[in-house]
Design an enzyme around this catalytic site. Structure first.
Site, PDB file in Angstrom:
ATOM      1  N   ASP A   1       0.830  -1.210   0.000  1.00 42.17           N
ATOM      2  CA  ASP A   1       0.000   0.000   0.000  1.00 42.17           C
ATOM      3  C   ASP A   1       0.865   1.261   0.000  1.00 42.17           C
TER       4      ASP A   1
ATOM      5  N   CYS B   1     -17.676 -15.782  -7.319  1.00 43.68           N
ATOM      6  CA  CYS B   1     -18.803 -14.951  -6.864  1.00 43.68           C
ATOM      7  C   CYS B   1     -20.113 -15.528  -7.398  1.00 43.68           C
TER       8      CYS B   1
ATOM      9  N   CYS C   1     -24.039 -14.477  -6.741  1.00 42.91           N
ATOM     10  CA  CYS C   1     -24.145 -13.711  -5.482  1.00 42.91           C
ATOM     11  C   CYS C   1     -23.975 -12.215  -5.765  1.00 42.91           C
TER      12      CYS C   1
ATOM     13  N   CYS D   1     -24.125  -2.541   0.376  1.00 46.49           N
ATOM     14  CA  CYS D   1     -23.349  -1.290   0.452  1.00 46.49           C
ATOM     15  C   CYS D   1     -24.291  -0.105   0.685  1.00 46.49           C
TER      16      CYS D   1
ATOM     17  N   CYS E   1     -14.651   1.088   6.440  1.00 47.52           N
ATOM     18  CA  CYS E   1     -15.936   0.381   6.373  1.00 47.52           C
ATOM     19  C   CYS E   1     -15.648  -1.067   5.974  1.00 47.52           C
TER      20      CYS E   1
ATOM     21  N   CYS F   1     -19.022  -4.514   2.915  1.00 51.87           N
ATOM     22  CA  CYS F   1     -19.025  -5.383   1.726  1.00 51.87           C
ATOM     23  C   CYS F   1     -18.155  -6.622   1.923  1.00 51.87           C
TER      24      CYS F   1
HETATM   25  C1  B12 Z   1      -7.107   3.532  -3.548  1.00 50.70           C
HETATM   26  C2  B12 Z   1      -7.374   2.405  -2.600  1.00 50.70           C
HETATM   27  C3  B12 Z   1      -8.588   2.419  -1.930  1.00 50.70           C
HETATM   28  C4  B12 Z   1      -9.729   3.360  -2.316  1.00 50.70           C
HETATM   29  C5  B12 Z   1     -10.419   2.818  -3.593  1.00 50.70           C
HETATM   30  C6  B12 Z   1     -10.777   1.326  -3.472  1.00 50.70           C
HETATM   31  C7  B12 Z   1     -11.015   0.595  -4.757  1.00 50.70           C
HETATM   32  N1  B12 Z   1     -11.770  -0.476  -4.641  1.00 50.70           N
HETATM   33  O1  B12 Z   1     -10.510   0.956  -5.804  1.00 50.70           O
HETATM   34  C8  B12 Z   1     -10.604   3.335  -1.023  1.00 50.70           C
HETATM   35  C9  B12 Z   1     -10.156   4.456  -0.081  1.00 50.70           C
HETATM   36  C10 B12 Z   1     -12.107   3.454  -1.253  1.00 50.70           C
HETATM   37  C11 B12 Z   1     -10.175   1.986  -0.441  1.00 50.70           C
HETATM   38  C12 B12 Z   1     -10.955   1.254   0.422  1.00 50.70           C
HETATM   39  C13 B12 Z   1     -10.567   0.031   0.955  1.00 50.70           C
HETATM   40  N2  B12 Z   1      -9.351  -0.544   0.880  1.00 50.70           N
HETATM   41 CO1  B12 Z   1      -7.932   0.093  -0.287  1.00 50.70          CO
HETATM   42  N3  B12 Z   1      -6.545   0.474  -1.486  1.00 50.70           N
HETATM   43  C14 B12 Z   1      -6.429   1.381  -2.398  1.00 50.70           C
HETATM   44  C15 B12 Z   1      -5.099   1.189  -3.163  1.00 50.70           C
HETATM   45  C16 B12 Z   1      -4.071   2.194  -2.619  1.00 50.70           C
HETATM   46  C17 B12 Z   1      -5.225   1.325  -4.681  1.00 50.70           C
HETATM   47  C18 B12 Z   1      -6.421   0.554  -5.267  1.00 50.70           C
HETATM   48  C19 B12 Z   1      -6.682   0.917  -6.679  1.00 50.70           C
HETATM   49  O2  B12 Z   1      -5.777   1.107  -7.456  1.00 50.70           O
HETATM   50  N4  B12 Z   1      -7.971   1.030  -7.040  1.00 50.70           N
HETATM   51  C20 B12 Z   1      -8.405   1.253  -8.392  1.00 50.70           C
HETATM   52  C21 B12 Z   1      -9.040  -0.016  -8.916  1.00 50.70           C
HETATM   53  C22 B12 Z   1      -9.601   0.214 -10.314  1.00 50.70           C
HETATM   54  O3  B12 Z   1      -7.985  -0.956  -8.965  1.00 50.70           O
HETATM   55  P1  B12 Z   1      -7.976  -2.323  -8.120  1.00 50.70           P
HETATM   56  O4  B12 Z   1      -8.795  -2.189  -6.887  1.00 50.70           O
HETATM   57  O5  B12 Z   1      -6.572  -2.737  -7.950  1.00 50.70           O
HETATM   58  O6  B12 Z   1      -8.763  -3.251  -9.117  1.00 50.70           O
HETATM   59  C23 B12 Z   1      -8.109  -3.942 -10.209  1.00 50.70           C
HETATM   60  C24 B12 Z   1      -8.542  -5.353 -10.219  1.00 50.70           C
HETATM   61  O7  B12 Z   1      -9.915  -5.431  -9.877  1.00 50.70           O
HETATM   62  C25 B12 Z   1      -8.303  -5.724 -11.688  1.00 50.70           C
HETATM   63  N5  B12 Z   1      -9.151  -6.804 -12.168  1.00 50.70           N
HETATM   64  C26 B12 Z   1     -10.471  -6.829 -12.317  1.00 50.70           C
HETATM   65  N6  B12 Z   1     -10.869  -8.013 -12.743  1.00 50.70           N
HETATM   66  C27 B12 Z   1      -9.763  -8.776 -12.895  1.00 50.70           C
HETATM   67  C28 B12 Z   1      -9.629 -10.088 -13.298  1.00 50.70           C
HETATM   68  C29 B12 Z   1      -8.354 -10.654 -13.371  1.00 50.70           C
HETATM   69  C30 B12 Z   1      -8.208 -12.061 -13.806  1.00 50.70           C
HETATM   70  C31 B12 Z   1      -7.204  -9.868 -13.012  1.00 50.70           C
HETATM   71  C32 B12 Z   1      -5.850 -10.436 -13.066  1.00 50.70           C
HETATM   72  C33 B12 Z   1      -7.374  -8.530 -12.586  1.00 50.70           C
HETATM   73  C34 B12 Z   1      -8.648  -8.007 -12.543  1.00 50.70           C
HETATM   74  O8  B12 Z   1      -8.559  -4.546 -12.437  1.00 50.70           O
HETATM   75  C35 B12 Z   1      -8.636  -3.434 -11.555  1.00 50.70           C
HETATM   76  C36 B12 Z   1      -7.815  -2.325 -12.123  1.00 50.70           C
HETATM   77  O9  B12 Z   1      -6.460  -2.670 -12.210  1.00 50.70           O
HETATM   78  C37 B12 Z   1      -4.732  -0.298  -2.776  1.00 50.70           C
HETATM   79  C38 B12 Z   1      -3.250  -0.595  -2.688  1.00 50.70           C
HETATM   80  C39 B12 Z   1      -2.640  -0.731  -4.072  1.00 50.70           C
HETATM   81  N7  B12 Z   1      -1.536  -0.061  -4.295  1.00 50.70           N
HETATM   82  O10 B12 Z   1      -3.165  -1.446  -4.920  1.00 50.70           O
HETATM   83  C40 B12 Z   1      -5.456  -0.488  -1.419  1.00 50.70           C
HETATM   84  C41 B12 Z   1      -6.093  -1.856  -1.149  1.00 50.70           C
HETATM   85  C42 B12 Z   1      -6.824  -2.270  -2.389  1.00 50.70           C
HETATM   86  N8  B12 Z   1      -7.057  -1.560  -0.095  1.00 50.70           N
HETATM   87  C43 B12 Z   1      -7.216  -2.503   0.774  1.00 50.70           C
HETATM   88  C44 B12 Z   1      -8.169  -2.486   1.825  1.00 50.70           C
HETATM   89  C45 B12 Z   1      -7.975  -3.470   2.947  1.00 50.70           C
HETATM   90  C46 B12 Z   1      -9.248  -1.587   1.772  1.00 50.70           C
HETATM   91  C47 B12 Z   1     -10.529  -1.609   2.646  1.00 50.70           C
HETATM   92  C48 B12 Z   1     -11.016  -3.008   2.990  1.00 50.70           C
HETATM   93  C49 B12 Z   1     -10.251  -0.792   3.946  1.00 50.70           C
HETATM   94  C50 B12 Z   1     -11.468  -0.604   4.819  1.00 50.70           C
HETATM   95  N9  B12 Z   1     -11.920  -1.616   5.561  1.00 50.70           N
HETATM   96  O11 B12 Z   1     -12.011   0.484   4.894  1.00 50.70           O
HETATM   97  C51 B12 Z   1     -11.516  -0.826   1.754  1.00 50.70           C
HETATM   98  C52 B12 Z   1     -12.274  -1.753   0.812  1.00 50.70           C
HETATM   99  C53 B12 Z   1     -13.198  -1.036  -0.131  1.00 50.70           C
HETATM  100  C54 B12 Z   1     -13.427  -1.857  -1.389  1.00 50.70           C
HETATM  101  N10 B12 Z   1     -14.538  -2.551  -1.462  1.00 50.70           N
HETATM  102  O12 B12 Z   1     -12.551  -1.853  -2.267  1.00 50.70           O
HETATM  103  C55 B12 Z   1      -6.312  -3.699   0.468  1.00 50.70           C
HETATM  104  C56 B12 Z   1      -7.178  -4.808  -0.174  1.00 50.70           C
HETATM  105  C57 B12 Z   1      -6.835  -6.238   0.200  1.00 50.70           C
HETATM  106  C58 B12 Z   1      -7.776  -7.188  -0.514  1.00 50.70           C
HETATM  107  N11 B12 Z   1      -8.069  -8.310   0.107  1.00 50.70           N
HETATM  108  O13 B12 Z   1      -8.238  -6.927  -1.606  1.00 50.70           O
HETATM  109  C59 B12 Z   1      -5.242  -3.022  -0.514  1.00 50.70           C
HETATM  110  C60 B12 Z   1      -4.684  -3.964  -1.573  1.00 50.70           C
HETATM  111  C61 B12 Z   1      -4.114  -2.480   0.392  1.00 50.70           C
HETATM  112  C62 B12 Z   1      -3.158  -3.587   0.863  1.00 50.70           C
HETATM  113  N12 B12 Z   1      -1.883  -3.506   0.529  1.00 50.70           N
HETATM  114  O14 B12 Z   1      -3.544  -4.529   1.522  1.00 50.70           O
HETATM  115  N13 B12 Z   1      -8.952   1.601  -0.920  1.00 50.70           N
HETATM  116  S1  SF4 Z   2     -20.497 -10.885  -1.389  1.00 49.67           S
HETATM  117 FE1  SF4 Z   2     -19.715  -9.916  -3.262  1.00 49.67          FE
HETATM  118  S2  SF4 Z   2     -17.543 -10.466  -3.313  1.00 49.67           S
HETATM  119 FE2  SF4 Z   2     -18.530 -11.890  -1.881  1.00 49.67          FE
HETATM  120  S3  SF4 Z   2     -19.099 -13.699  -3.132  1.00 49.67           S
HETATM  121 FE3  SF4 Z   2     -20.872 -12.305  -3.081  1.00 49.67          FE
HETATM  122  S4  SF4 Z   2     -20.631 -11.067  -4.926  1.00 49.67           S
HETATM  123 FE4  SF4 Z   2     -18.635 -12.006  -4.543  1.00 49.67          FE
HETATM  124  S1  SF4 Z   3     -16.318  -0.278   1.986  1.00 48.71           S
HETATM  125 FE1  SF4 Z   3     -17.678  -1.536   0.713  1.00 48.71          FE
HETATM  126  S2  SF4 Z   3     -19.710  -1.458   1.697  1.00 48.71           S
HETATM  127 FE2  SF4 Z   3     -18.476   0.162   2.592  1.00 48.71          FE
HETATM  128  S3  SF4 Z   3     -19.094   1.937   1.375  1.00 48.71           S
HETATM  129 FE3  SF4 Z   3     -17.204   1.124   0.447  1.00 48.71          FE
HETATM  130  S4  SF4 Z   3     -17.897  -0.299  -1.115  1.00 48.71           S
HETATM  131 FE4  SF4 Z   3     -19.672   0.167   0.182  1.00 48.71          FE
END
Ligand code: B12
Ligand code: SF4
Ligand code: SF4
Length: 362
Positions: free
Chosen positions: A146, A201, A204, A211, A254, A257
């Site tokens: 991160d 998933c 589901c 959310c 939060c 989800c």
């Molecule tokens: C910005 C960020 C946030 C933002 C945006 C979240 C989001 N979902 O994008 C906010 C502040 C909202 C946030 C919240 C949370 N975050 Co955050 N966050 C990040 C951060 C810094 C970047 C994420 C990012 O680039 N988002 C943009 C989206 C578009 O990218 P992405 O999530 O990586 O999604 C990619 C994949 O889905 C991929 N993809 C989709 N389908 C497929 C299919 C295949 C086959 C493949 C290969 C890829 C793929 O494409 C997307 C784009 O590249 C990362 C750390 C990092 N450097 O990656 C942590 C990270 C994602 N966060 C983390 C956590 C723990 C959280 C929270 C749970 C914290 C909390 N309890 O409040 C929440 C969860 C919210 C949620 N449902 O996502 C963890 C997630 C661990 C995990 N098990 O996934 C990370 C990885 C940090 C870490 N090092 O552990 N976060």
């Molecule tokens: S709650 Fe969301 S992430 Fe979990 S199995 Fe259902 S659809 Fe997938």
């Molecule tokens: S952490 Fe998950 S449930 Fe909570 S507001 Fe963000 S997307 Fe919705």
């Protein structure tokens, strides 16, 4: 070029010893999610997180060689944390996301990764007489958790750790999603693992329906501007009025989800390591605690906690909002006092809103 696959079993044991439950290997190619990431940023879903939008950082997400020129393999690791036992729907107690209830992982995981790298160095170092000059390359590595422009979830899926759920979290089969991700970029060649091409998933959609702000989109991404995690941690402004009610009692992050996800309900287990035991100052944080805190006190109390990221102003804004949602009229004097003493217009606005809401006018 030398291949280090012979070390894989030892590496797994060492990583587990250091607290990482899962480990996978991938090549340092453009991550499969990169184009999706660009679209997401271009559509404004990264809200005001400028570090996600900088073009030099986007280029580093595309090409890991921009982070470490000599990189040959990326090791992706998962470190589980304890899911909170709090009732997700509760309004009468401030809620703090599970990941933030223990010591800050930004302090713990890098130290574990450094220990791992030092250990690896001892494993690859040949005895002096065996050293053929061209093969004696020193270990080069970079660690992330991160903490840099790395598409961590995409790389984890590419390294075969698990699949991306509809809630956008990486889910490990048999483990769930309550874990942190970390990476080590290495200049050593390993055979990559098979990418996780499954998606369990199915039909589901519990996370989407649960959310509160409806910010989970149909393509497994989040509209950050509406996500409670963003609004309570990263957002430095006021919480938009129409979303304040939806925040419920979340004062930092939060988990909804993830809490509703069957893969967490069924599989999430006690981590083997106890790095992330709930800190007493988190356990004891109640609505009224905010009144007793000031900036220096806040910094001292939360010096080892991820909560520091919200800053005192952010935590106060969130707590005031949560008090407004609490339905607990005993908290009216607390709000009244906050409103009487508050000089910050943003916080005063939230306090006035909270008083109205507690009085049943909103
Ligand atoms: C910005 C960020 C946030 C933002 C945006 C979240 C989001 N979902 O994008 C906010 C502040 C909202 C946030 C919240 C949370 N975050 Co955050 N966050 C990040 C951060 C810094 C970047 C994420 C990012 O680039 N988002 C943009 C989206 C578009 O990218 P992405 O999530 O990586 O999604 C990619 C994949 O889905 C991929 N993809 C989709 N389908 C497929 C299919 C295949 C086959 C493949 C290969 C890829 C793929 O494409 C997307 C784009 O590249 C990362 C750390 C990092 N450097 O990656 C942590 C990270 C994602 N966060 C983390 C956590 C723990 C959280 C929270 C749970 C914290 C909390 N309890 O409040 C929440 C969860 C919210 C949620 N449902 O996502 C963890 C997630 C661990 C995990 N098990 O996934 C990370 C990885 C940090 C870490 N090092 O552990 N976060
Ligand atoms: S709650 Fe969301 S992430 Fe979990 S199995 Fe259902 S659809 Fe997938
Ligand atoms: S952490 Fe998950 S449930 Fe909570 S507001 Fe963000 S997307 Fe919705």
């Amino acid at each position: 070029l030398q291949n280090y696959d012979g070390l894989k079993e030892l590496i797994k044991t060492e990583a587990q010893h250091l607290g990482f439950s899962h480990i996978g290997y991938c090549q340092p190619t453009q991550p499969p999610g990169f184009e999706g990431y660009q679209d997401w940023v271009n559509q404004g879903f990264s809200a005001e997180m400028a570090y996600l939008q900088r073009s030099d950082a986007i280029e580093k997400r595309r090409d890991p060689k921009k982070l470490l020129e000599s990189v040959k393999t990326i090791l992706v690791l998962a470190m589980p944390y304890q899911p909170s036992r709090q009732d997700a729907g509760t309004l009468n107690h401030p809620q703090i996301a599970s990941y933030a209830r223990g010591e800050d992982y930004h302090l713990i995981i890098p130290a574990q990764l450094e220990k791992f790298a030092s250990w690896l160095e001892t494993q690859i170092k040949p005895a002096p007489l065996e050293c053929i000059p061209l093969e004696c390359i020193p270990l080069e590595y970079k660690i992330y958790t991160d903490s840099g422009p790395v598409l961590e979830r995409s790389l984890a899926a590419l390294a075969g750790l698990g699949w991306i759920g509809k809630n956008s979290c990486l889910i490990i089969p048999g483990q769930g999603s309550f874990f942190f991700l970390a990476e080590i970029l290495l200049n050593l060649e390993f055979t990559p693992d098979a990418p996780a091409l499954y998606d369990y998933c199915g039909t589901c959609r519990r996370c989407i329906d649960a959310c509160p702000t409806r910010c989970i989109q149909s393509n497994k991404t989040i509209d950050s501007s509406k996500c409670i995690s963003y609004l309570t941690i990263e957002n430095k402004k006021g919480i938009p009025e129409e979303l304040r009610e939806k925040i419920g009692s979340w004062v930092f992050g939060c988990d909804i989800c993830q809490q509703v996800c069957p893969w967490n309900i069924r599989f999430s287990k006690q981590p083997a390591h106890s790095f992330f035991q709930t800190l007493p100052q988190i356990e004891n944080f109640g609505f009224e605690t905010i009144q007793a805190l000031d900036e220096p006190n806040f910094k001292k109390t939360f010096s080892q906690s991820p909560i520091l990221r919200a800053k005192f102003r952010g935590l106060k804004r969130n707590t005031i909002t949560a008090i407004g949602n609490s339905k607990n009229s005993n908290l009216r004097p607390t709000l009244r006092q906050i409103a009487a003493e508050e000089e910050d217009p943003m916080l005063l606005d939230h306090a006035n809103w909270a008083m109205d809401r507690l009085a049943g006018n909103l």
